[in-house]
Design a protein around this motif. Structure first.
Motif, PDB file in Angstrom:
ATOM      1  N   ASP A 139      -4.454   5.683   5.795  1.00 19.23           N
ATOM      2  CA  ASP A 139      -5.649   6.508   5.263  1.00 19.23           C
ATOM      3  C   ASP A 139      -6.330   7.002   6.521  1.00 19.23           C
ATOM      4  O   ASP A 139      -6.278   6.594   7.576  1.00 19.23           O
ATOM      5  CB  ASP A 139      -6.573   5.825   4.157  1.00 19.23           C
ATOM      6  CG  ASP A 139      -7.166   4.678   4.837  1.00 19.23           C
ATOM      7  OD1 ASP A 139      -7.357   4.351   6.029  1.00 19.23           O
ATOM      8  OD2 ASP A 139      -7.665   3.544   4.182  1.00 19.23           O
ATOM      9  N   ARG A 140      -7.431   7.749   6.258  1.00 18.14           N
ATOM     10  CA  ARG A 140      -8.300   8.434   7.346  1.00 18.14           C
ATOM     11  C   ARG A 140      -8.811   7.442   8.297  1.00 18.14           C
ATOM     12  O   ARG A 140      -8.678   7.422   9.648  1.00 18.14           O
ATOM     13  CB  ARG A 140      -9.087   9.286   6.742  1.00 18.14           C
ATOM     14  CG  ARG A 140     -10.029  10.043   8.024  1.00 18.14           C
ATOM     15  CD  ARG A 140     -10.858  11.006   7.085  1.00 18.14           C
ATOM     16  NE  ARG A 140     -11.269  12.065   7.991  1.00 18.14           N
ATOM     17  CZ  ARG A 140     -12.539  11.679   9.118  1.00 18.14           C
ATOM     18  NH1 ARG A 140     -12.822  10.508   8.788  1.00 18.14           N
ATOM     19  NH2 ARG A 140     -12.673  12.775   9.667  1.00 18.14           N
ATOM     20  N   GLN A 141      -9.445   6.143   7.637  1.00 19.17           N
ATOM     21  CA  GLN A 141     -10.032   5.111   8.667  1.00 19.17           C
ATOM     22  C   GLN A 141      -9.110   4.576   9.487  1.00 19.17           C
ATOM     23  O   GLN A 141      -9.320   4.386  10.546  1.00 19.17           O
ATOM     24  CB  GLN A 141     -10.928   4.430   7.940  1.00 19.17           C
ATOM     25  CG  GLN A 141     -12.312   5.018   7.372  1.00 19.17           C
ATOM     26  CD  GLN A 141     -12.939   5.769   8.410  1.00 19.17           C
ATOM     27  OE1 GLN A 141     -13.138   5.436   9.189  1.00 19.17           O
ATOM     28  NE2 GLN A 141     -13.131   7.297   8.323  1.00 19.17           N
ATOM     29  N   SER A 142      -8.151   4.021   8.908  1.00 22.79           N
ATOM     30  CA  SER A 142      -7.093   3.332   9.468  1.00 22.79           C
ATOM     31  C   SER A 142      -6.191   4.106  10.735  1.00 22.79           C
ATOM     32  O   SER A 142      -5.906   3.674  11.678  1.00 22.79           O
ATOM     33  CB  SER A 142      -6.007   2.900   8.463  1.00 22.79           C
ATOM     34  OG  SER A 142      -5.294   3.579   7.787  1.00 22.79           O
ATOM     35  N   MET A 143      -6.083   5.361  10.303  1.00 23.52           N
ATOM     36  CA  MET A 143      -5.585   6.352  11.106  1.00 23.52           C
ATOM     37  C   MET A 143      -6.433   6.679  12.516  1.00 23.52           C
ATOM     38  O   MET A 143      -6.037   6.567  13.801  1.00 23.52           O
ATOM     39  CB  MET A 143      -5.072   7.548  10.722  1.00 23.52           C
ATOM     40  CG  MET A 143      -4.304   8.462  11.696  1.00 23.52           C
ATOM     41  SD  MET A 143      -2.994   7.824  12.537  1.00 23.52           S
ATOM     42  CE  MET A 143      -1.871   7.733  11.036  1.00 23.52           C
ATOM     43  N   LEU A 144      -7.754   6.843  12.216  1.00 19.52           N
ATOM     44  CA  LEU A 144      -8.590   7.136  13.215  1.00 19.52           C
ATOM     45  C   LEU A 144      -8.863   5.897  14.128  1.00 19.52           C
ATOM     46  O   LEU A 144      -9.044   5.914  15.470  1.00 19.52           O
ATOM     47  CB  LEU A 144     -10.166   7.358  12.860  1.00 19.52           C
ATOM     48  CG  LEU A 144     -10.166   8.814  12.215  1.00 19.52           C
ATOM     49  CD1 LEU A 144     -11.613   8.788  11.291  1.00 19.52           C
ATOM     50  CD2 LEU A 144      -9.890   9.879  13.298  1.00 19.52           C
TER      51      LEU A 144
END
Length: 125
Positions: free
Chosen positions: A48-53
């Motif tokens: 998801d976005r947070q894990s990728m960031l």
């Protein structure tokens, strides 16, 4: 909407995300990933976005002196106003993957952002 300029702008942003400077900069990645971003990586992992960031700065391809993504055959198609689909291949540290990204533009201020990405490993010949 100018189709050619939309595809060109999205390709430029995709290349930013593949570059060491784009991967190592949380601020830049934050601007390029859609709030609803999802990825299915070459490993099969769902991001998801947070894990990728959080992971991008320490993943392969984030360092100028390490392995870097070499993209080829990038093509894009406007699927609808504000939606562009890119397909391409990458090579990273001897591993090849076919990739597909969907970018969307919700408003002029935020610009194009990656909404979805999928990488499929290509087996060695």
């Amino acid at each position: 909407m100018n189709v050619d300029s939309s595809v060109a702008e999205v390709i430029e942003r995709e290349l930013q995300l593949l570059s060491p400077s784009g991967r190592s900069s949380r601020a830049l990645a934050d601007q390029l990933l859609d709030p609803e971003f999802v990825e299915v990586g070459a490993s099969g992992r769902r991001w998801d976005r947070q894990s990728m960031l959080s992971a991008l700065p320490v993943m392969q391809g984030a360092s100028d002196d390490g392995p870097q993504y070499l993209p080829t055959e990038i093509t894009g198609t406007v699927l609808a106003p504000g939606i562009v689909h890119l397909t391409f291949e990458t090579m990273l540290d001897g591993r090849r993957a076919r990739r597909s990204s969907i970018w969307r533009k919700l408003d002029v201020e935020s610009g194009w952002r990656m909404y979805y990405h999928q990488a499929t490993p290509v087996p060695e010949a």
